[in-house]
Design an enzyme around this catalytic site. Sequence first.
Site, short mmCIF file in Angstrom:
data_model
loop_
_atom_site.label_atom_id
_atom_site.label_comp_id
_atom_site.label_asym_id
_atom_site.label_seq_id
_atom_site.Cartn_x
_atom_site.Cartn_y
_atom_site.Cartn_z
N PRO A 15 0.79 -1.22 0.00
CA PRO A 15 0.00 0.00 0.00
C PRO A 15 0.83 1.28 0.00
CG PRO A 15 -0.54 -1.42 1.86
CD PRO A 15 0.73 -1.87 1.29
N GLU A 16 1.25 1.69 -1.15
CA GLU A 16 1.65 3.07 -1.31
C GLU A 16 0.40 3.79 -1.81
OE1 GLU A 16 5.10 4.67 -2.09
OE2 GLU A 16 6.41 3.01 -1.64
N HIS A 62 -5.78 -13.94 9.18
CA HIS A 62 -5.53 -12.49 9.16
C HIS A 62 -6.67 -11.66 8.59
CE1 HIS A 62 -1.58 -13.63 10.41
NE2 HIS A 62 -1.24 -14.12 9.24
N ARG A 107 0.48 -8.17 9.30
CA ARG A 107 1.35 -7.52 10.26
C ARG A 107 0.61 -6.62 11.24
NH1 ARG A 107 6.60 -5.41 7.16
NH2 ARG A 107 7.27 -5.04 9.29
N LYS A 141 16.25 24.89 5.37
CA LYS A 141 16.23 23.59 6.05
C LYS A 141 17.39 22.73 5.58
CE LYS A 141 11.73 23.01 7.94
NZ LYS A 141 10.66 23.61 7.12
#
Length: 271
Positions: free
Chosen positions: A2-3, A90, A109, A150
């Site tokens: 999952p991006e 799961h 997970r 930055k």
Amino acid sequence: MPELPEVETSRLGITPHLQGQTIKAIIVRVEKLRWPIPQELQLLVGQRIQSIRRRAKYLLIDTPTGSAIIHLGMSGSLRVLDESISVAKHDHVDLILDNGKVLRYNDPRKFGSWLYAAVGVDHDVLAKLGPEPLTDTFNAEYFSEKTKNKKTVVKQFVMNNAVVVGVGNIYASESLFMAKIHPKTPVGELTQPQILRLVSEIKSVLATAIKQGGTTLKDFNQVDGKPGYFAQELHVYGRAGKACLICQSLIQEEKIGQRNTFWCETCQPYK
DNA sequence: CTAGAGGCCTGCCCGC
DNA sequence: TGCGGGCAGGCCTCTA
């Protein structure tokens, strides 16, 4: 997997099955994923699903009174199945619909999440998110302002959800390669042309990936259908020691901010 | 503020 | 074949 592109693909895939349906029951088989699953989620039972939105990598299932907020974490996936299909290992959460279908959440997970927000309430997890990469609010002017003075290295910077959402570890490396920028460049040192290029490449890499993710829609509601999403044309990610597809130099790999990072020292020189 | 490390979980792959 | 170690697409939290 999952991006952002896969989350968007999931949204497109489940929307036609869910929209307009009434939630008949919500079955939760684990106490907690990333966080405890709130009791308030049950308030959605009896409500009609109005829309499915995406914000960053969160999916929001909206009803008139509140929303379920779903994150897939590292290993989560959603499928739409007939209610009669038996539960597999799961399979942690079921959203059972009036039409005999079930939205089933699987996550080995357990890094994902199911949360609840009453209508009009902005959940904490959404409060501090930066702009969506594919909208006009993410542009070079915004990026320049954010990077001013930055020293953070650019790889970590683009993965920071407060800067821009949805750029995960794979696409951070890929976007920097496409923009020909070394991942360790301090963001304050980026030139204006580099910023323009990077913003543009982030958009185009993600948009291309979403287009490719669309092909997984076909088997989205198959019982054991796995997304055939991996067939990406990755230029650097996972290619350490292999020849750069542009210049044949060997692809470099190093941990930056505890995440593996890949680049081509020739195409992306550290100036 | 930032950077870095740790943590959450399970599965898989590699080397012995 | 079995086993231990290391690693994995995310992201929050704690410490310095």
